[in-house]
Design a protein around this motif. Structure first.
Motif, PDB file in Angstrom:
ATOM      1  N   TYR A  79      35.155  54.084  98.895  1.00 21.31           N
ATOM      2  CA  TYR A  79      36.346  54.923  99.074  1.00 21.31           C
ATOM      3  C   TYR A  79      37.599  54.044  99.130  1.00 21.31           C
ATOM      4  N   PRO A  80      38.613  54.320  98.310  1.00 18.58           N
ATOM      5  CA  PRO A  80      39.795  53.439  98.241  1.00 18.58           C
ATOM      6  C   PRO A  80      40.618  53.393  99.527  1.00 18.58           C
ATOM      7  N   LEU A  81      40.469  54.397 100.378  1.00 21.59           N
ATOM      8  CA  LEU A  81      41.269  54.457 101.611  1.00 21.59           C
ATOM      9  C   LEU A  81      40.388  54.091 102.799  1.00 21.59           C
ATOM     10  N   GLN A  82      40.468  52.864 103.203  1.00 17.94           N
ATOM     11  CA  GLN A  82      39.663  52.383 104.320  1.00 17.94           C
ATOM     12  C   GLN A  82      40.410  52.586 105.634  1.00 17.94           C
ATOM     13  N   LYS A  83      39.693  52.434 106.758  1.00 13.94           N
ATOM     14  CA  LYS A  83      40.287  52.654 108.071  1.00 13.94           C
ATOM     15  C   LYS A  83      41.406  51.675 108.353  1.00 13.94           C
ATOM     16  N   LYS A  84      41.233  50.456 107.896  1.00 16.85           N
ATOM     17  CA  LYS A  84      42.258  49.448 108.176  1.00 16.85           C
ATOM     18  C   LYS A  84      43.542  49.792 107.440  1.00 16.85           C
ATOM     19  N   ASP A  85      44.670  49.337 107.986  1.00 18.78           N
ATOM     20  CA  ASP A  85      45.958  49.600 107.345  1.00 18.78           C
ATOM     21  C   ASP A  85      45.993  48.968 105.960  1.00 18.78           C
ATOM     22  N   THR A  86      46.550  49.692 105.012  1.00 20.47           N
ATOM     23  CA  THR A  86      46.707  49.161 103.659  1.00 20.47           C
ATOM     24  C   THR A  86      48.188  49.168 103.309  1.00 20.47           C
ATOM     25  N   SER A  87      48.590  48.240 102.471  1.00 18.33           N
ATOM     26  CA  SER A  87      50.002  48.103 102.120  1.00 18.33           C
ATOM     27  C   SER A  87      50.425  49.212 101.173  1.00 18.33           C
ATOM     28  N   PHE A  88      51.739  49.490 101.152  1.00 16.64           N
ATOM     29  CA  PHE A  88      52.255  50.462 100.196  1.00 16.64           C
ATOM     30  C   PHE A  88      52.038  49.971  98.782  1.00 16.64           C
ATOM     31  N   GLU A  89      52.104  48.664  98.568  1.00 19.61           N
ATOM     32  CA  GLU A  89      51.867  48.109  97.231  1.00 19.61           C
ATOM     33  C   GLU A  89      50.458  48.459  96.757  1.00 19.61           C
ATOM     34  N   TYR A  90      49.465  48.303  97.636  1.00 19.45           N
ATOM     35  CA  TYR A  90      48.099  48.658  97.261  1.00 19.45           C
ATOM     36  C   TYR A  90      47.986  50.153  96.997  1.00 19.45           C
ATOM     37  N   LEU A  91      48.587  50.958  97.870  1.00 19.14           N
ATOM     38  CA  LEU A  91      48.458  52.410  97.729  1.00 19.14           C
ATOM     39  C   LEU A  91      49.069  52.909  96.420  1.00 19.14           C
TER      40      LEU A  91
END
Length: 467
Positions: free
Chosen positions: A107-119
């Protein structure tokens, strides 16, 4: 499960306990122990999740094993008072139906914070995050508020063309529209592209603005507004530019520049007030998560009178700041087109409130703006906001046929595609004004987001046109 009608989570969280309910949505988290599982469920109707409490003796373990972050499920159960903190009610599950499984490892959306660049690289999935759910709900509310505002004022909603043969801004940064075979483009006897053989029989592009056509509407219907997509083929990768964006463009017969400024100020205050009154749940989330001055900044706009400042006076203030040691990346002198850093200095540092800058030099503004008596400036107006810079650009339009034609000739513009526009000055010309509000720039201000690519569902930028 369908014997009970589904209720959106937004409504469930406000409902009184003691009834059986059906909720459907996507799993944000699942945790628990050997006896009980806790599922956070969200359906997009609110920033908040509803907690599902699962007694493992009531639900088959094989079903629970298939439920992970990202899975889509339906839950029937009793809505009860919550014993935990953070929510008034929760659902004690009696039955669970899995609509769509989700492999938590992929799943591309993991619990840990992800950057806006990645999103941005997974824009098709980022809408499921709390942040983008909040942003897009606010975007929806703002679109409604725009239509409501103009409808209540008696404006006519005019649909202007997306495909056009005219260049409103005269900058030439337009996307071409063609059905010709690019591997075998027909040429005329001069060796030029033969557009007579194209679909429309002439060169056409995606519009950069609906303004010129909007003026036609204003000179017949009195007061109109457009709200639609616009396109700029500008090779810019800044946090404030998109190749495809939405514009709100009102045009009003018999409005002078003062009327235009009054409308612009009232309009944007209305939108900010509407956001505070109708989107506070999402705004508070963004305020607490990213920008703890957001709510204060929004409230300050509706509670203050905008400064109205001539461009010449603005230049004097900036030059005085430089003399006192302020450093800007871009030079300042009378006649330059102000950069965002200059605009924000005036708003954030000098006046500490929104500014409407007026009477710009003619040479840096569009051909259709009404010329002042000094022969050097035009009746332009730009509304400048904190953290954004220019958020609205507009002017009183040149009503004189003679002056408009002279300006078109001075700029070397082709009249071939503008004769229909010039006709509005030939046949019953009237004083009129208008402005454009970039929808995404409004959303930058209302949401506090830092990059314009994060307030539109699918951003179009140089080298990026997925989905």
């Amino acid at each position: 499960m369908e014997t009970i009608k589904r209720t959106k989570i937004r409504e469930l969280l406000k409902a009184a306990p003691g009834v059986d309910v059906l909720a459907k949505g996507w799993v944000r988290t699942k945790r628990g122990n050997k006896n009980v599982a806790f599922i956070a469920l969200n359906d997009g109707s609110t920033i908040n999740n509803i907690q599902i409490v699962v007694d493992k003796t009531q639900i088959e373990e094989s079903v629970l094993a298939k439920i992970g972050t990202g899975a889509c499920i339906g839950v029937t159960g009793a809505l009860v008072e919550s014993v935990g903190s953070g929510q008034a009610v929760e659902i004690q599950a009696k039955g669970i139906e899995i609509f769509g499984e989700c492999d938590p490892m992929r799943y591309p959306l993991q619990k840990k914070d992800t950057s806006f660049e990645y999103l941005r690289t997974v824009a098709h999935m980022r809408v499921r995050t709390n942040t983008f759910g909040a942003v897009l709900r606010i975007r929806n509310q703002m679109a409604y508020a725009i239509h409501e505002y103009f409808h209540n004022k008696g404006f006519v909603y005019l649909n202007t063309p997306i495909i056009t043969a005219s260049d409103c801004e005269g900058a030439g940064q337009m996307f071409q529209v063609t059905t010709m075979d690019l591997k075998n483009i027909p040429l005329n006897k001069k060796g030029e592209v033969d557009f007579s053989r194209d679909f429309f029989g002439r060169q056409t592009s995606l519009t950069v603005s609906g303004q010129l056509e909007g003026e036609l509407g204003a000179t017949a219907l009195g007061e109109i507004y457009t709200f639609g997509p616009t396109f700029r083929a500008e090779n810019s990768n800044t946090p404030r530019h998109l190749a495809e964006f939405w514009m709100i463009e009102p045009e009003m017969a018999f409005y002078d520049i003062q009327d235009n400024m009054d409308l612009a100020e009232d309009f944007i205050k209305h939108l900010v007030r509407y956001a505070l009154n109708n989107c506070m749940e999402d705004i508070k989330f963004l305020n607490d998560r990213y920008d703890d001055t957001l709510i204060e900044r929004l409230q300050s706009v509706i509670g203050t009178e905008f400064v109205r400042l001539p461009y010449t006076e603005g230049i004097r203030i900036l030059e005085e700041a430089i003399a006192n040691g302020k450093q800007f990346e871009y030079p300042v002198s009378w006649g330059v087109d102000l950069q965002s850093e200059h605009e924000r200095y005036l708003v954030e540092t000098h006046f500490k409130k929104p500014v409407i800058l007026t009477d710009y030099p003619m040479e840096i503004k569009a051909f259709y703006m009404k010329q002042n008596e000094d022969g050097k400036t035009v009746r332009a107006m730009d509304v400048l906001f904190p953290k954004i810079g220019e958020i609205i650009g507009g002017s009183e339009r040149e009503a004189s046929l003679e002056k408009l034609e002279k300006r078109i000739d001075e700029l070397g513009m082709s009249r071939k595609n503008l004769e229909w526009y010039i006709d509005t000055r030939r046949y019953g010309s009237c004083p009129h004004s208008g402005f454009g509000l970039g929808f995404e720039r409004l959303l930058l201000f209302v949401t506090g987001m830092a990059n314009i690519r994060d307030v539109i569902p699918f951003p179009r930028t140089p080298k990026n046109a997925e989905y």
